[in-house]
Enzyme design. Structure first.
Site, mmCIF file in Angstrom:
data_model
loop_
_atom_site.group_PDB
_atom_site.id
_atom_site.type_symbol
_atom_site.label_atom_id
_atom_site.label_comp_id
_atom_site.label_asym_id
_atom_site.label_seq_id
_atom_site.Cartn_x
_atom_site.Cartn_y
_atom_site.Cartn_z
ATOM 1 N N LYS A 184 64.389 -19.782 129.996
ATOM 2 C CA LYS A 184 63.134 -19.193 130.485
ATOM 3 C C LYS A 184 62.723 -18.208 129.395
ATOM 4 O O LYS A 184 63.398 -17.213 129.167
ATOM 5 C CB LYS A 184 63.402 -18.470 131.812
ATOM 6 N N GLY A 241 69.145 -8.028 130.006
ATOM 7 C CA GLY A 241 67.906 -7.310 130.301
ATOM 8 C C GLY A 241 68.161 -6.147 131.224
ATOM 9 O O GLY A 241 69.211 -5.506 131.169
ATOM 10 N N SER A 242 67.205 -5.912 132.108
ATOM 11 C CA SER A 242 67.260 -4.716 132.948
ATOM 12 C C SER A 242 68.230 -4.902 134.119
ATOM 13 O O SER A 242 68.540 -6.026 134.523
ATOM 14 C CB SER A 242 65.866 -4.410 133.498
ATOM 15 N N ARG A 243 68.645 -3.789 134.666
ATOM 16 C CA ARG A 243 69.526 -3.826 135.839
ATOM 17 C C ARG A 243 68.813 -4.481 137.018
ATOM 18 O O ARG A 243 69.400 -5.296 137.735
ATOM 19 C CB ARG A 243 69.928 -2.384 136.181
ATOM 20 N N GLY A 245 66.330 -6.663 136.970
ATOM 21 C CA GLY A 245 66.169 -8.098 136.735
ATOM 22 C C GLY A 245 67.480 -8.840 136.956
ATOM 23 O O GLY A 245 67.526 -9.870 137.640
ATOM 24 N N GLY A 246 68.556 -8.299 136.389
ATOM 25 C CA GLY A 246 69.868 -8.939 136.539
ATOM 26 C C GLY A 246 70.289 -9.009 137.996
ATOM 27 O O GLY A 246 70.778 -10.038 138.483
ATOM 28 N N GLU A 265 74.053 -9.093 131.495
ATOM 29 C CA GLU A 265 74.362 -7.880 130.746
ATOM 30 C C GLU A 265 73.198 -6.943 130.982
ATOM 31 O O GLU A 265 72.061 -7.276 130.669
ATOM 32 C CB GLU A 265 74.497 -8.235 129.273
ATOM 33 N N CYS A 302 71.480 -2.149 123.559
ATOM 34 C CA CYS A 302 72.265 -1.970 124.788
ATOM 35 C C CYS A 302 73.459 -1.062 124.533
ATOM 36 O O CYS A 302 74.017 -0.498 125.463
ATOM 37 C CB CYS A 302 72.719 -3.315 125.318
ATOM 38 N N GLU A 392 70.436 4.688 132.570
ATOM 39 C CA GLU A 392 70.085 4.358 131.192
ATOM 40 C C GLU A 392 68.614 4.673 130.933
ATOM 41 O O GLU A 392 67.750 4.338 131.738
ATOM 42 C CB GLU A 392 70.334 2.855 130.957
HETATM 43 P P1 NAP Z 1 63.869 -7.496 131.922
HETATM 44 O O1 NAP Z 1 62.600 -6.930 132.356
HETATM 45 O O2 NAP Z 1 64.976 -7.490 132.884
HETATM 46 O O3 NAP Z 1 63.570 -9.024 131.482
HETATM 47 C C1 NAP Z 1 64.582 -9.921 131.041
HETATM 48 C C2 NAP Z 1 64.190 -11.336 131.436
HETATM 49 O O4 NAP Z 1 64.372 -11.521 132.838
HETATM 50 C C3 NAP Z 1 62.740 -11.678 131.170
HETATM 51 O O5 NAP Z 1 62.668 -13.046 130.852
HETATM 52 C C4 NAP Z 1 62.077 -11.404 132.491
HETATM 53 O O6 NAP Z 1 60.899 -12.137 132.692
HETATM 54 C C5 NAP Z 1 63.146 -11.845 133.465
HETATM 55 N N1 NAP Z 1 63.118 -11.121 134.728
HETATM 56 C C6 NAP Z 1 63.177 -9.782 134.915
HETATM 57 N N2 NAP Z 1 63.161 -9.477 136.221
HETATM 58 C C7 NAP Z 1 63.092 -10.651 136.882
HETATM 59 C C8 NAP Z 1 63.030 -11.004 138.260
HETATM 60 N N3 NAP Z 1 63.037 -10.081 139.214
HETATM 61 N N4 NAP Z 1 62.968 -12.311 138.574
HETATM 62 C C9 NAP Z 1 62.940 -13.269 137.611
HETATM 63 N N5 NAP Z 1 62.986 -12.984 136.299
HETATM 64 C C10 NAP Z 1 63.055 -11.710 135.930
HETATM 65 O O7 NAP Z 1 64.403 -6.839 130.623
HETATM 66 P P2 NAP Z 1 63.713 -6.587 129.196
HETATM 67 O O8 NAP Z 1 62.233 -6.646 129.301
HETATM 68 O O9 NAP Z 1 64.328 -7.488 128.219
HETATM 69 O O10 NAP Z 1 64.189 -5.163 128.843
HETATM 70 C C11 NAP Z 1 63.801 -4.080 129.597
HETATM 71 C C12 NAP Z 1 65.016 -3.313 130.053
HETATM 72 O O11 NAP Z 1 66.236 -4.054 129.965
HETATM 73 C C13 NAP Z 1 65.246 -2.104 129.231
HETATM 74 O O12 NAP Z 1 64.542 -1.035 129.794
HETATM 75 C C14 NAP Z 1 66.745 -1.921 129.271
HETATM 76 O O13 NAP Z 1 67.108 -1.007 130.259
HETATM 77 C C15 NAP Z 1 67.310 -3.217 129.623
HETATM 78 N N6 NAP Z 1 68.070 -3.862 128.549
HETATM 79 C C16 NAP Z 1 69.399 -3.789 128.593
HETATM 80 C C17 NAP Z 1 70.141 -4.436 127.658
HETATM 81 C C18 NAP Z 1 71.613 -4.413 127.734
HETATM 82 O O14 NAP Z 1 72.233 -5.178 127.045
HETATM 83 N N7 NAP Z 1 72.230 -3.581 128.521
HETATM 84 C C19 NAP Z 1 69.549 -5.160 126.651
HETATM 85 C C20 NAP Z 1 68.182 -5.236 126.642
HETATM 86 C C21 NAP Z 1 67.452 -4.593 127.610
HETATM 87 P P3 NAP Z 1 59.536 -11.679 131.959
HETATM 88 O O15 NAP Z 1 59.645 -12.175 130.564
HETATM 89 O O16 NAP Z 1 58.502 -12.386 132.725
HETATM 90 O O17 NAP Z 1 59.457 -10.196 132.073
#
Ligand code: NAP
Length: 524
Positions: A184, A241-243, A245-246, A265, A302, A392
């Site tokens: 995706k 990604g985000s907590r 989202g995960g 992660e 991260c 975070e």
């Molecule tokens: P994200 O918003 O969680 O998005 C990651 C992926 O998951 C994207 O493809 C997103 O779709 C999808 N997604 C998110 N929420 C979803 C849901 N409820 N249902 C279905 N799909 C969903 O993360 P991000 O934009 O990459 O980064 C933002 C945050 O992630 C940062 O603020 C940071 O805290 C965290 N982060 C953590 C790490 C780590 O390794 N710990 C690494 C990177 C980022 P879309 O593309 O449509 O948004």
């Protein structure tokens, strides 16, 4: 190759009709062309059906063919040349040198997994030959090997548009395990995603892979991503990604009729411990190195050092002054997306407004979507009393927690959630304290490192990029390094099957020359 806005379902490129998304120029906010058509439920259905059909033929291919496919993906990514870097530069605002380095890492990762596949150790072969004469009962013949779980859904990271996205660590390790992959695409870098997907599709064509071994879908909302995790043909999920989202994806996976593992992660603040001797002897040298790590890539790692723990006193004050001074010289940097920038600003503003948190320093102001570094300090008592201080803040912000002594520092450590890394700065005289702390540190993080910072994750055999929740959803695994392949495997044991029916790696003559644990002897 050009960016067309089309998704890829197996070998077929097509423009999605279910809404659309656009890439944005990270530096200017300008909308980039073309539009990327969102996948419709029928597209998801087709990608899953193809992936399911591809699973068996793909996993049964000789290991050499699988390895050659991974190497071919690496070559095809390099063939994209500057077009890939240029598009990625626009979409992410990350510097060229960083992106070129990340491309090298991505290609290196694919080649590493090709080597892992060829060696065959990941198959985990164990053979316990029959003992017909054993008393009081004969022993059966047991042979075990690992096989792929099935089609894997991958959600790439915004902050590693190459190394943790379409052909990144999750995809490489799943393909290496023998699992088809459906990605995706991350909405923050759709053009980069399409180019890399085209490279994978070309490699699949050239190497004669089953068609559904790889697909890329764009999602104009959340339905396709969530539908992918819910689809019964998907057998595991890789996510960075985000907590929130995960967690959302974990809940969907757990609620299925057949629950599946989600390797997510998510969130880590990566504590840095400054032990008293290190602080006294070289605190003023550690400070600029800390600031460099904190602000690297606008803090969008991260493993960014979001928390400093140290015993209060003159040496810590000197460290704070040196860090504040260094931070004042780091220019603000463009963040990946408007959403990440907004949430960084909110995080910094809420710390700045906290009655018991002190703002020590900020970097120079930036323009547009540029983040300025921020350094805060608070007491151990406040930190432990206020859970909101333990979250975070994704970006170049860090909090120093001043502890009365090492016992208090240990209490602060105990109050923390799981982490990807803990860095320990120590001098010779600190070793007894560190030895005493090690069991606690091991229980909190996936990687412990001395006299350095967690940013910069080596792709290697002994790397762990993982850790207890919420750093990841499953602390038994890593998403970086060759061990990542284990996430997408499961063991199968064969009891008393005629050798002619067994996979070649389980034959007694070991024709594939893979490592075998034979009757408890040998590697394994
Ligand atoms: P994200 O918003 O969680 O998005 C990651 C992926 O998951 C994207 O493809 C997103 O779709 C999808 N997604 C998110 N929420 C979803 C849901 N409820 N249902 C279905 N799909 C969903 O993360 P991000 O934009 O990459 O980064 C933002 C945050 O992630 C940062 O603020 C940071 O805290 C965290 N982060 C953590 C790490 C780590 O390794 N710990 C690494 C990177 C980022 P879309 O593309 O449509 O948004």
């Amino acid at each position: 190759m050009t960016v067309t806005g089309q998704m890829l379902i197996g070998q077929q490129a097509g423009l999605g009709t279910h809404g659309h998304i656009h890439g944005l120029n990270a530096a200017t906010g300008e909308v980039l062309q073309p539009a990327f058509g969102g996948a419709a439920p029928a597209d998801l259905e087709r990608a899953c059906a193809l992936a399911q059909a591809a699973f068996e033929p793909y996993r049964l291919l000789p290991l050499e063919r699988r390895a050659a496919f991974l190497e071919s993906i690496a070559s095809q990514i390099l063939e994209l040349g500057d077009e890939l870097i240029e598009r990625c530069l626009l979409e992410t605002g990350l510097p060229r040198a960083r992106l070129e380095g990340e491309r090298g890492r991505t290609v290196g990762q694919l080649r590493l997994f090709a080597a892992v596949v060829r060696k065959g150790g990941f198959l985990g072969v164990r053979i316990d030959p029959a003992q017909p004469g054993r008393q009081p009962l004969p022993r059966v013949d047991l042979r075990l090997r690992q096989m792929g779980l099935g089609p894997v859904a991958v959600f790439g990271a915004s902050n590693f548009p190459l190394a943790f996205s379409v052909a990144g660590g999750d995809t490489a390790s799943a393909l290496a395990a023998g699992c088809p992959v459906i990605v995706k695409a991350h909405s923050a870098h759709p053009g980069t995603s399409e180019l890399v997907a085209q490279a994978i599709a070309r490699a699949a064509r050239q190497q004669g892979m089953p068609e559904g071994v790889f697909s890329l879908l764009f999602d104009s909302g959340r339905d396709i991503g969530q539908g992918l995790v819910a689809d019964s043909r998907i057998k595991a999920v890789g996510f960075t990604g985000s907590r929130s989202g995960g967690m959302a994806l974990m809940q969907i996976a757990a609620a299925r009729a057949e629950p599946i593992p989600v390797y997510a992660e998510m969130s880590s603040i990566n504590p840095v411990l400054l032990l008293p001797h290190a602080l006294e002897e070289r605190g003023e040298q550690i400070a600029p190195a800390f600031v460099a790590s904190l602000t690297q890539g606008a803090g969008q790692f991260c493993t960014n050092p979001g928390l400093i723990l140290a015993v209060d006193g003159p040496a810590l004050q000197r460290f704070e002054r040196a860090a504040a001074e260094a931070l004042g010289h780091v220019a603000a940097q463009t963040m990946l997306t408007p959403g990440i920038y907004r949430s960084y600003c909110q995080g910094v503003a809420s710390l700045a407004a906290h009655a018991r948190v002190q703002l020590l320093a900020q970097g120079p102001e930036g323009q547009g979507q540029q983040a300025r570094g921020a350094l805060f300090a608070t007491s151990a008592a406040t930190f432990m009393a206020c859970p909101e201080l333990r979250g975070e803040i994704f970006g170049p912000a860090s909090l120093i927690v001043r502890c009365a002594d090492l016992t208090v520092l240990q209490q602060v450590l105990r109050s923390l959630e799981g982490q990807l890394t803990i860095a320990i700065h120590l001098g010779e005289g600190d070793q007894p304290q560190v030895r005493a702390l090690l069991p606690l540190l091991e229980s909190k993080a996936g990687r412990l490192l001395a006299n350095g910072f967690g940013t910069g994750v080596e792709v290697a055999h002994a790397m762990v990029h993982g850790g207890p929740f919420p750093a990841t959803s499953d602390s038994r695994s890593t998403s970086v390094g060759s061990l990542a392949i284990q996430r997408f495997l499961r063991p199968v044991s064969y009891q008393d099957l005629p050798e002619s029916l067994l996979p070649a790696e389980l034959h007694s003559a070991n024709p594939l020359q893979v490592p075998q644990l034979l009757d408890g002897q040998g590697p394994g």
